[in-house]
Structures are given as C-alpha cells and as structure tokens.
Design a protein around this motif. Sequence first.
Motif, PDB file in Angstrom:
ATOM      1  N   ASN A  10      45.635 -17.136   9.976  1.00 21.59           N
ATOM      2  CA  ASN A  10      46.214 -18.393   9.488  1.00 21.59           C
ATOM      3  C   ASN A  10      47.680 -18.563   9.881  1.00 21.59           C
ATOM      4  OD1 ASN A  10      47.485 -16.635   7.754  1.00 21.59           O
ATOM      5  ND2 ASN A  10      46.440 -17.347   5.912  1.00 21.59           N
ATOM      6  N   GLY A  11      48.234 -17.586  10.572  1.00 24.90           N
ATOM      7  CA  GLY A  11      49.591 -17.720  11.103  1.00 24.90           C
ATOM      8  C   GLY A  11      50.700 -17.536  10.098  1.00 24.90           C
ATOM      9  N   ASP A  12      50.430 -16.892   8.956  1.00 30.49           N
ATOM     10  CA  ASP A  12      51.476 -16.713   7.949  1.00 30.49           C
ATOM     11  C   ASP A  12      52.236 -15.398   8.087  1.00 30.49           C
ATOM     12  OD1 ASP A  12      49.654 -14.842   7.010  1.00 30.49           O
ATOM     13  OD2 ASP A  12      49.478 -15.717   5.002  1.00 30.49           O
ATOM     14  N   GLY A  24      20.395  -8.323   9.235  1.00 29.83           N
ATOM     15  CA  GLY A  24      19.723  -8.791   8.022  1.00 29.83           C
ATOM     16  C   GLY A  24      20.472  -9.914   7.329  1.00 29.83           C
ATOM     17  N   GLY A  25      21.733 -10.080   7.673  1.00 32.65           N
ATOM     18  CA  GLY A  25      22.549 -11.104   7.035  1.00 32.65           C
ATOM     19  C   GLY A  25      22.616 -12.379   7.851  1.00 32.65           C
ATOM     20  N   ALA A  26      22.914 -13.462   7.170  1.00 33.15           N
ATOM     21  CA  ALA A  26      23.087 -14.767   7.816  1.00 33.15           C
ATOM     22  C   ALA A  26      24.371 -14.763   8.642  1.00 33.15           C
ATOM     23  CB  ALA A  26      23.130 -15.872   6.767  1.00 33.15           C
ATOM     24  N   SER A  27      24.539 -15.767   9.467  1.00 30.01           N
ATOM     25  CA  SER A  27      25.695 -15.807  10.362  1.00 30.01           C
ATOM     26  C   SER A  27      26.896 -16.487   9.695  1.00 30.01           C
ATOM     27  CB  SER A  27      25.320 -16.508  11.671  1.00 30.01           C
ATOM     28  OG  SER A  27      24.791 -17.785  11.408  1.00 30.01           O
ATOM     29  N   VAL A  28      27.385 -15.856   8.635  1.00 33.32           N
ATOM     30  CA  VAL A  28      28.488 -16.392   7.835  1.00 33.32           C
ATOM     31  C   VAL A  28      29.735 -15.539   8.058  1.00 33.32           C
ATOM     32  CG1 VAL A  28      29.296 -16.861   5.497  1.00 33.32           C
ATOM     33  CG2 VAL A  28      26.910 -17.269   6.093  1.00 33.32           C
ATOM     34  N   ILE A  29      30.855 -16.222   8.263  1.00 32.67           N
ATOM     35  CA  ILE A  29      32.147 -15.558   8.423  1.00 32.67           C
ATOM     36  C   ILE A  29      32.975 -15.848   7.175  1.00 32.67           C
ATOM     37  CG2 ILE A  29      34.246 -15.423   9.801  1.00 32.67           C
ATOM     38  CD1 ILE A  29      32.575 -16.760  12.073  1.00 32.67           C
ATOM     39  N   ASN A  30      33.526 -14.799   6.572  1.00 29.50           N
ATOM     40  CA  ASN A  30      34.416 -14.967   5.425  1.00 29.50           C
ATOM     41  C   ASN A  30      35.803 -14.450   5.792  1.00 29.50           C
ATOM     42  OD1 ASN A  30      32.762 -15.988   3.176  1.00 29.50           O
ATOM     43  ND2 ASN A  30      31.606 -14.123   3.528  1.00 29.50           N
ATOM     44  N   ILE A  31      36.813 -15.267   5.519  1.00 28.75           N
ATOM     45  CA  ILE A  31      38.208 -14.867   5.712  1.00 28.75           C
ATOM     46  C   ILE A  31      38.777 -14.576   4.331  1.00 28.75           C
ATOM     47  CG2 ILE A  31      40.455 -15.514   6.646  1.00 28.75           C
ATOM     48  CD1 ILE A  31      38.206 -15.513   8.765  1.00 28.75           C
ATOM     49  N   VAL A  39      38.529 -14.986  -1.032  1.00 33.23           N
ATOM     50  CA  VAL A  39      38.018 -15.659   0.154  1.00 33.23           C
ATOM     51  C   VAL A  39      38.776 -16.970   0.310  1.00 33.23           C
ATOM     52  CG1 VAL A  39      36.007 -16.744   1.217  1.00 33.23           C
ATOM     53  CG2 VAL A  39      35.745 -14.606  -0.052  1.00 33.23           C
ATOM     54  N   THR A  40      39.409 -17.160   1.469  1.00 34.91           N
ATOM     55  CA  THR A  40      40.182 -18.379   1.698  1.00 34.91           C
ATOM     56  C   THR A  40      39.460 -19.362   2.618  1.00 34.91           C
ATOM     57  OG1 THR A  40      41.365 -17.360   3.553  1.00 34.91           O
ATOM     58  CG2 THR A  40      42.385 -17.212   1.365  1.00 34.91           C
ATOM     59  N   ARG A  41      38.558 -18.864   3.441  1.00 30.12           N
ATOM     60  CA  ARG A  41      37.794 -19.714   4.360  1.00 30.12           C
ATOM     61  C   ARG A  41      36.424 -19.112   4.550  1.00 30.12           C
ATOM     62  NH1 ARG A  41      40.674 -22.897   7.996  1.00 30.12           N
ATOM     63  NH2 ARG A  41      38.653 -23.892   8.223  1.00 30.12           N
ATOM     64  N   THR A  42      35.444 -19.968   4.777  1.00 26.32           N
ATOM     65  CA  THR A  42      34.081 -19.550   5.092  1.00 26.32           C
ATOM     66  C   THR A  42      33.549 -20.471   6.180  1.00 26.32           C
ATOM     67  OG1 THR A  42      33.685 -18.766   2.843  1.00 26.32           O
ATOM     68  CG2 THR A  42      31.754 -19.204   4.171  1.00 26.32           C
ATOM     69  N   ALA A  43      32.827 -19.910   7.119  1.00 27.12           N
ATOM     70  CA  ALA A  43      32.215 -20.712   8.176  1.00 27.12           C
ATOM     71  C   ALA A  43      30.865 -20.113   8.532  1.00 27.12           C
ATOM     72  CB  ALA A  43      33.108 -20.753   9.407  1.00 27.12           C
ATOM     73  N   THR A  44      29.964 -20.955   8.935  1.00 24.68           N
ATOM     74  CA  THR A  44      28.661 -20.519   9.421  1.00 24.68           C
ATOM     75  C   THR A  44      28.577 -20.842  10.900  1.00 24.68           C
ATOM     76  OG1 THR A  44      27.662 -20.957   7.269  1.00 24.68           O
ATOM     77  CG2 THR A  44      26.168 -20.760   9.136  1.00 24.68           C
TER      78      THR A  44
END
Length: 105
Positions: A10-12, A24-31, A39-44
């Motif tokens: 995030n550039g801080d 086995g897990g879904a394609s989810v990214i957690n920041i 968790v500040t951001r989540t993306a699939t």
Amino acid sequence: GIRVATGDVNGDGVEDVVAVPGFGGASVINILDSRTGRVTRTATVFETSFRGGLYVQTGDAQNLGYDQVLVGAGNSGGPRVTLLDFRESRELLNFFAGDSTLRGG
C-alpha cells in the motif's frame, strides 16, 4: 495450508502480509496490516470454482515505488499468472506463462 509473502503493497513504508490458500483453497488473496493483523484488502482471482490454491510473491515489478502482488495458480490450475496493484486497485498483467491446457499450476 496457506502461503504468505511480505511487501509494502500500500506504499506506507511498512511491509504488509499477503496470504493465499494452498491446494484445496479458493483463489482469494488477503492483505493484512502487519501492525494490527487486520485484513485490509481482499481480492479473488481466477474462477470462483478453482480450488487448486495459489502461489504468491511481492516486489516492485513495475518500478512504482511500492510492491505489487504476483500470483500464480496452484496444482490443477493452468500456468496462469496475474500481477496486481493493490494500492491503485487494478490488475496490471494477466496471462498464461505456458500452454493453457496444462494443469500443473
């Protein structure tokens, strides 16, 4: 299991934790904020039905002054690679790094 990488996405000026699922897990990214653990951001990425997990790495691949997130499909997925800019909320690259019919990740 999970796979993790760290980088200042995030550039801080403080490294964040990027967590993705293993096979086995879904394609989810957690920041996650490394100072608070929240968790500040989540993306699939990829298809929502994909359960092969992801591989993850961070780095300033585009010389933007902060780290981007590089993910690749895990086992049973094609050789698909995506580069994400979480600071600007955009996808920078999304391509197959080989024969799209192969399913070894």
